[in-house]
Enzyme design. Structure first.
Site, PDB file in Angstrom:
ATOM      1  N   SER A   9       0.858  -1.192   0.000  1.00 52.39           N
ATOM      2  CA  SER A   9       0.000   0.000   0.000  1.00 52.39           C
ATOM      3  C   SER A   9       0.890   1.237   0.000  1.00 52.39           C
ATOM      4  CB  SER A   9      -0.889   0.012   1.243  1.00 52.39           C
ATOM      5  OG  SER A   9      -1.386   1.323   1.446  1.00 52.39           O
ATOM      6  N   HIS A  34      -1.268  -1.198  -4.256  1.00 52.49           N
ATOM      7  CA  HIS A  34      -2.561  -0.920  -3.627  1.00 52.49           C
ATOM      8  C   HIS A  34      -2.651   0.581  -3.325  1.00 52.49           C
ATOM      9  CE1 HIS A  34      -5.954  -2.224  -0.942  1.00 52.49           C
ATOM     10  NE2 HIS A  34      -5.557  -1.225  -0.170  1.00 52.49           N
ATOM     11  N   ASP A  36      -4.809   3.488  -1.630  1.00 49.25           N
ATOM     12  CA  ASP A  36      -5.865   3.711  -0.634  1.00 49.25           C
ATOM     13  C   ASP A  36      -6.488   5.087  -0.820  1.00 49.25           C
ATOM     14  OD1 ASP A  36      -6.039   1.369   1.045  1.00 49.25           O
ATOM     15  OD2 ASP A  36      -3.968   1.803   1.618  1.00 49.25           O
ATOM     16  N   MET A  38      -9.234   7.769   0.276  1.00 51.48           N
ATOM     17  CA  MET A  38     -10.097   8.137   1.418  1.00 51.48           C
ATOM     18  C   MET A  38     -10.741   9.482   1.127  1.00 51.48           C
ATOM     19  SD  MET A  38      -7.535   7.028   4.474  1.00 51.48           S
ATOM     20  CE  MET A  38      -6.730   5.421   4.465  1.00 51.48           C
ATOM     21  N   HIS A  66      -8.380   1.016  -3.891  1.00 46.00           N
ATOM     22  CA  HIS A  66      -9.270   0.644  -2.779  1.00 46.00           C
ATOM     23  C   HIS A  66     -10.044   1.900  -2.411  1.00 46.00           C
ATOM     24  CE1 HIS A  66      -9.502  -0.591   1.777  1.00 46.00           C
ATOM     25  NE2 HIS A  66     -10.693  -0.577   1.188  1.00 46.00           N
ATOM     26  N   MET A  68     -12.275   3.914  -0.377  1.00 42.23           N
ATOM     27  CA  MET A  68     -12.964   4.122   0.907  1.00 42.23           C
ATOM     28  C   MET A  68     -13.727   5.435   0.747  1.00 42.23           C
ATOM     29  SD  MET A  68      -9.822   2.842   3.300  1.00 42.23           S
ATOM     30  CE  MET A  68      -8.636   3.061   1.985  1.00 42.23           C
ATOM     31  N   MET A 136     -11.318  -6.559   5.526  1.00 41.73           N
ATOM     32  CA  MET A 136     -10.539  -5.572   6.277  1.00 41.73           C
ATOM     33  C   MET A 136     -10.133  -6.180   7.625  1.00 41.73           C
ATOM     34  SD  MET A 136     -10.182  -2.910   4.367  1.00 41.73           S
ATOM     35  CE  MET A 136      -9.299  -1.961   5.609  1.00 41.73           C
ATOM     36  N   GLY A 143      -3.388   3.975   8.159  1.00 37.17           N
ATOM     37  CA  GLY A 143      -2.350   2.958   8.121  1.00 37.17           C
ATOM     38  C   GLY A 143      -1.785   2.758   9.519  1.00 37.17           C
ATOM     39  N   ASP A 171      -6.388  -6.746   4.348  1.00 37.95           N
ATOM     40  CA  ASP A 171      -5.826  -5.396   4.351  1.00 37.95           C
ATOM     41  C   ASP A 171      -5.885  -4.808   5.756  1.00 37.95           C
ATOM     42  OD1 ASP A 171      -5.023  -2.824   3.765  1.00 37.95           O
ATOM     43  OD2 ASP A 171      -6.781  -2.329   2.544  1.00 37.95           O
TER      44      ASP A 171
END
Ligand code: DX5
Ligand code: ZN
Length: 226
Positions: A9, A34, A36, A38, A66, A68, A136, A143, A171
């Site tokens: 990640s 990966h 992330d 957000m 990913h 979120m 998850m 993180g 993850d």
């Protein structure tokens, strides 16, 4: 079973040296990167957007976003697909239109992943077809959190539900200690941020996580054969 894959990640990476850091983990055996994402709503922090996927285009690793993000079907899926994401993972909790969102990911030419938070039931996976199922093992948003120890048991239940073919990703808090039990429970794609990029030697850390995961997978194969 799908092969074991390591997905570093970049949330924990040094963004000033992004390509260099990705090259380092690719050399250590990672096959997926990966990303992330957000949105400040589904999870409190803001992180990164499509330009990071653009920056990773052609890096030699499969680019996975990913999301979120609340209501990802309202434009974000297409934006990440255009930016070069090859797998897009949405959260079951982020939209009442999970089936539609997965369809939209495939319509945009990507592989469709579905993620569940630690308290979310696994039954949604009986209702939809996914290319990747993400369990998850921390609450999403940050993180560096501690691995939730009940996660391997959830992974094992999901493996029973999905059968042997669908990749299961884990993850959050994955390191050389937790990777083995996850793979032994049926996870095949392991995300790790802090344990790789904040390690004194990221390549060595990646190799150790991958090794532990392969041992876990071998134990699972042994226990299910015969
Ligand atoms: C959590 C993110 C994870 C996380 C992984 O919200 O989805 O991908 O950054 O990082 P570590 O490995 O530090 O738990
Ligand atoms: Zn993630």
């Amino acid at each position: 079973m799908p092969p074991i894959e390591l997905a570093p990640s970049v949330l924990a990476a040094d963004f000033g040296r992004l390509r260099e850091q990705v090259e380092l983990v690719r050399g250590a055996g990672a096959s997926v990167v990966h990303v992330d994402v957000m949105d400040g709503h589904f999870v409190p922090p803001l992180s990164m957007g499509p330009p990071i996927c653009e920056a990773l285009r052609g890096c030699g690793l499969h680019v996975e976003a990913h999301l979120m993000v609340e209501r990802p079907e309202r434009g974000q899926i297409e934006a990440f697909a255009r930016a070069g994401a090859e797998t897009i993972v949405v959260h079951a909790e982020a939209t009442p239109h999970v089936h539609y969102a997965l369809q939209a990911i495939r319509a945009a030419g990507c592989l469709a992943g579905l993620a569940v938070n630690p308290a979310t039931g696994l039954d949604v996976f009986a209702e939809v077809d996914v290319d990747l199922a993400l369990v998850m093992s921390v609450n999403p948003g940050w993180g560096g959190q501690a691995f939730i120890d009940s996660s391997p048991a959830r992974i094992a239940r999901l493996r029973d539900l999905l059968g042997p073919d669908v990749p299961i990703e884990v993850d959050g808090g994955v390191d050389a200690r937790t990777a083995g039990p996850c793979a032994a429970a049926g996870a095949t794609r392991l995300v790790a941020g802090t344990a790789i990029f904040r390690a004194p030697d990221p390549a060595r850390a990646a190799i150790e996580i991958l090794g532990a995961a392969r041992e876990g997978a071998a134990a699972l194969a042994h226990s299910t054969s015969g």
